[in-house]
Design an enzyme around this catalytic site. Structure first.
Site, PDB file in Angstrom:
ATOM      1  N   ARG A  89       0.821  -1.221   0.000  1.00 21.38           N
ATOM      2  CA  ARG A  89       0.000   0.000   0.000  1.00 21.38           C
ATOM      3  C   ARG A  89       0.852   1.267   0.000  1.00 21.38           C
ATOM      4  NH1 ARG A  89      -3.248  -3.216   3.657  1.00 21.38           N
ATOM      5  NH2 ARG A  89      -5.107  -3.926   2.538  1.00 21.38           N
ATOM      6  N   LYS A 116       1.608  11.287 -11.006  1.00 20.95           N
ATOM      7  CA  LYS A 116       0.802  10.337 -11.769  1.00 20.95           C
ATOM      8  C   LYS A 116       1.630   9.089 -12.066  1.00 20.95           C
ATOM      9  CE  LYS A 116      -2.628  13.068 -14.313  1.00 20.95           C
ATOM     10  NZ  LYS A 116      -3.111  13.438 -15.662  1.00 20.95           N
ATOM     11  N   GLU A 161       6.403  18.546 -25.269  1.00 22.11           N
ATOM     12  CA  GLU A 161       5.817  18.941 -23.984  1.00 22.11           C
ATOM     13  C   GLU A 161       6.215  20.372 -23.622  1.00 22.11           C
ATOM     14  OE1 GLU A 161       3.579  17.317 -22.455  1.00 22.11           O
ATOM     15  OE2 GLU A 161       3.750  15.278 -23.233  1.00 22.11           O
ATOM     16  N   LYS A 200       4.572  23.100 -14.471  1.00 30.10           N
ATOM     17  CA  LYS A 200       3.945  21.843 -14.045  1.00 30.10           C
ATOM     18  C   LYS A 200       3.773  21.823 -12.527  1.00 30.10           C
ATOM     19  CE  LYS A 200       2.601  17.433 -14.504  1.00 30.10           C
ATOM     20  NZ  LYS A 200       3.363  16.346 -15.144  1.00 30.10           N
ATOM     21  N   GLU A 232      -6.342  16.496 -10.634  1.00 34.20           N
ATOM     22  CA  GLU A 232      -6.964  16.836 -11.912  1.00 34.20           C
ATOM     23  C   GLU A 232      -8.474  16.989 -11.811  1.00 34.20           C
ATOM     24  OE1 GLU A 232      -6.945  14.948 -16.320  1.00 34.20           O
ATOM     25  OE2 GLU A 232      -4.988  14.976 -15.345  1.00 34.20           O
ATOM     26  N   ARG A 261      -5.655  21.283 -13.828  1.00 33.61           N
ATOM     27  CA  ARG A 261      -4.578  20.360 -14.192  1.00 33.61           C
ATOM     28  C   ARG A 261      -4.873  19.719 -15.543  1.00 33.61           C
ATOM     29  NH1 ARG A 261      -1.220  15.816 -10.601  1.00 33.61           N
ATOM     30  NH2 ARG A 261       0.050  15.125 -12.352  1.00 33.61           N
ATOM     31  N   ASN A 319      -3.317  18.405 -20.516  1.00 36.66           N
ATOM     32  CA  ASN A 319      -3.673  17.432 -21.550  1.00 36.66           C
ATOM     33  C   ASN A 319      -3.764  18.066 -22.934  1.00 36.66           C
ATOM     34  OD1 ASN A 319      -3.954  15.162 -19.825  1.00 36.66           O
ATOM     35  ND2 ASN A 319      -5.957  15.915 -19.152  1.00 36.66           N
ATOM     36  N   HIS A 378      -3.161  16.033 -25.980  1.00 39.27           N
ATOM     37  CA  HIS A 378      -3.099  14.627 -25.587  1.00 39.27           C
ATOM     38  C   HIS A 378      -4.370  13.850 -25.927  1.00 39.27           C
ATOM     39  CE1 HIS A 378       0.357  16.153 -23.506  1.00 39.27           C
ATOM     40  NE2 HIS A 378       0.674  14.974 -23.023  1.00 39.27           N
ATOM     41  N   HIS A 386      -3.038  10.655 -27.559  1.00 36.22           N
ATOM     42  CA  HIS A 386      -3.082   9.301 -27.003  1.00 36.22           C
ATOM     43  C   HIS A 386      -3.760   8.325 -27.964  1.00 36.22           C
ATOM     44  CE1 HIS A 386      -2.494  10.365 -22.458  1.00 36.22           C
ATOM     45  NE2 HIS A 386      -1.385  10.391 -23.148  1.00 36.22           N
ATOM     46  N   HIS A 416       5.418   9.165 -28.231  1.00 38.33           N
ATOM     47  CA  HIS A 416       4.477   9.994 -27.489  1.00 38.33           C
ATOM     48  C   HIS A 416       4.565  11.467 -27.896  1.00 38.33           C
ATOM     49  CE1 HIS A 416       2.026  11.436 -24.166  1.00 38.33           C
ATOM     50  NE2 HIS A 416       2.980  12.282 -23.838  1.00 38.33           N
TER      51      HIS A 416
END
Length: 525
Positions: free
Chosen positions: A287, A309, A351, A393, A403, A407, A411, A414, A418, A431
């Site tokens: 955990r 993330k 980016e 960032k 998010e 936030r 994206n 993206h 994606h 990417h």
């Protein structure tokens, strides 16, 4: 050589002299040296000979000092406006003492001694212009407002690696999340600082990396072993396919075999794939183990390693299984970018360009005007570029960790990007290349909707093309929609981030199918 830069009144001379005492190094003040050589004050030099003559003498002194023996140097506030002088700072550790203009002016005891405080000078413009240059050359920044010179010198002593001056830290960018806050360190030659981020109570340290990166990770591993830590190097095959449920399971089993315990630490030494995978494993074992990110790719340094993330991919989609798990620290050593191919570096620039469009247009100028220096891996250009991107960032993450709001601006490009990555039609696309196409498509959508003008649409194309990123592709809306059904951002349809102008993103925008088809048609032209 340690060089302090900053505006007049920032406290360079006072702090530099204190720091020199602590480091047992000579102290040099270039302004004082100019006055000693000339036999008169800087104000008198300005009055009698003019500013051009002063700047010529100033550069001669700066060249002499920075080419000489190691010292702590207080550099005149205007020296950085000389490009040749800035070049001389490449091999020095440059510290920027930052203070607001009002604070700096308040500290000046004798304004008559400062020629630029007289007459018609635009002080605000001068301050802003120089501040950009100070940030560009700085390896380490210290805010000085409301602080004593001794406290600033002590902070710098710690940041520079203590009395041994173990070749320095870098600029520190803070991700402010209360008790879970952490630092992003941006600089050169900072891998020796990783060990300081490993808590004393960690019995086992697991360094996750690629076989190709193992030699670069060796200094970190050696430092840990010298400290008598139980170090385990876990190798993961290179490539996006390693960010899988199967690879995560293998790593989790390895941790259980050791066995790892909750106070142990995972060090992710790599790019976005390693960072996402290793942090996901750390977040789920027992955990939650602690994790440190050592980002080796530009994409990871400016984006993927910051923000907590974590994810692995499924056959049905990218990043479908993941957690939010903030690291203890993030290290962005720009010297590691020398290990990248031009294609990998280019993908990271996508980016950076994203940040330029959603937050700071000056990054777009850097991309367009300094692309040759970027691909030459010029650290004087890379450091401030990585720092500014990381700062954007960090600020966004600090205000919207999970998010729930803005936030989502991150994206930009993206949503389609994606989906393009999952397309069989563009097999092998990376990417950053997919994100570039996604930004171009988003620009067409925004332009067709009247949100942006022709100039901003063109700016997308010229900026991306300036570094060799793609702006055209034959994309099919049916293929994209099939991927979008499994996208995390799906909400009764796909939601886009679109611009309402340069630096003005808006998230959560629904777009009808016909508009998407129209934008994709323009992408194929």
């Amino acid at each position: 050589m340690i060089v302090l830069v900053g505006f007049m009144g920032a406290g360079k001379s006072t702090v530099a002299e204190l720091l020199a005492e602590r480091l047992n190094l000579p102290f040099v003040d270039t302004d004082r040296l100019i006055e000693e050589r000339a036999g008169r004050s800087i104000a008198q030099i300005f009055e009698r000979d003019g500013e051009d003559a002063f700047r010529k003498t100033e550069f001669e002194i700066v060249n002499e000092v920075l080419s000489g023996d190691e010292a702590v140097v207080a550099l005149g506030g205007g020296s950085v406006e000389n490009e040749a002088a800035r070049s001389l700072l490449a091999d020095a550790v440059v510290v920027y003492l930052s203070a607001p203009l009002e604070e700096s002016l308040r500290r000046i005891a004798d304004p008559s001694s400062r020629p630029l405080l007289r007459g018609e000078h635009d002080l605000i413009g001068l301050f802003e212009r120089r501040a950009r240059l100070y940030e560009q050359v700085a390896d380490l920044t210290a805010a000085t407002q409301g602080r004593s010179p001794d406290s600033i010198a002590d902070e710098l002593l710690s940041g520079l690696g203590g009395p041994q001056r173990d070749r320095f830290v870098g600029t520190i960018v803070k991700v402010d999340l209360g008790p879970r806050s952490y630092d992003v360190l941006v600089g050169s030659r900072i891998l020796h600082r990783v060990i300081a981020a490993v808590p004393d109570d960690a019995e086992h340290v697991f360094v996750v990396t690629h076989p190709e990166l193992e030699p670069l990770a060796a200094p970190v591993v050696d430092d840990l072993k010298r400290e008598r830590r139980d170090v385990h190097v876990l190798l993961v095959p290179e490539g996006e396919r390693s960010k899988s449920w199967a690879e995560a399971g293998r790593l989790l089993s390895t941790l259980a075999d050791v066995p790892a315990h909750r106070k142990d630490v995972v060090v992710a030494f790599g790019g976005g794939v390693i960072g996402d995978l290793a942090a996901f494993v750390a977040s789920t074992y027992a955990r939650g183990l602690r994790v440190i990110q050592v980002a080796t790719s530009l994409l990871a340094q400016v984006d993927a390693a910051i923000g907590g993330k974590t994810a692995v991919n499924l056959a049905q989609g990218k990043n479908l299984v993941g957690t939010f798990h903030q690291p203890l620290a993030v290290f962005c050593d720009v010297k590691l970018l020398r290990s990248l191919s031009d294609r990998e570096l280019r993908c990271g620039l996508a980016e950076v360009i994203k940040y330029g469009f959603i937050a700071d247009p000056s990054l777009l100028e850097t991309i367009r005007d300094r692309s040759d220096a970027i691909f030459a891996r010029d650290e004087r250009v890379l450091r401030p570029m990585v720092k500014r991107s990381a700062s954007i960032k960090a600020h966004i993450v600090s205000t919207d960790e999970t998010e729930q709001g803005h936030r989502a601006w991150l994206n930009y490009g993206h949503t389609i990007g994606h989906a393009v990555e999952r397309s069989d039609r563009l097999e092998g696309i990376r990417h950053g290349e997919a994100v570039a196409l996604g930004m171009m498509a988003a620009a067409h959508l925004a332009h067709d909707a009247g949100r942006i003008d022709d100039e901003l649409l063109s700016l997308h194309r010229t900026t991306l093309e300036a570094v060799g990123l793609p702006v055209r592709a034959d994309l099919d809306v049916d293929m994209l929609e099939e991927v979008w059904l499994r996208d995390k951002k799906y909400d009764g349809g796909m939601r886009f981030v679109l611009l309402n102008g340069l630096g003005k993103p808006e998230a959560g925008i629904g777009v009808d199918r016909s508009s998407i088809e129209k934008a994709l048609k323009r992408m194929a032209e």
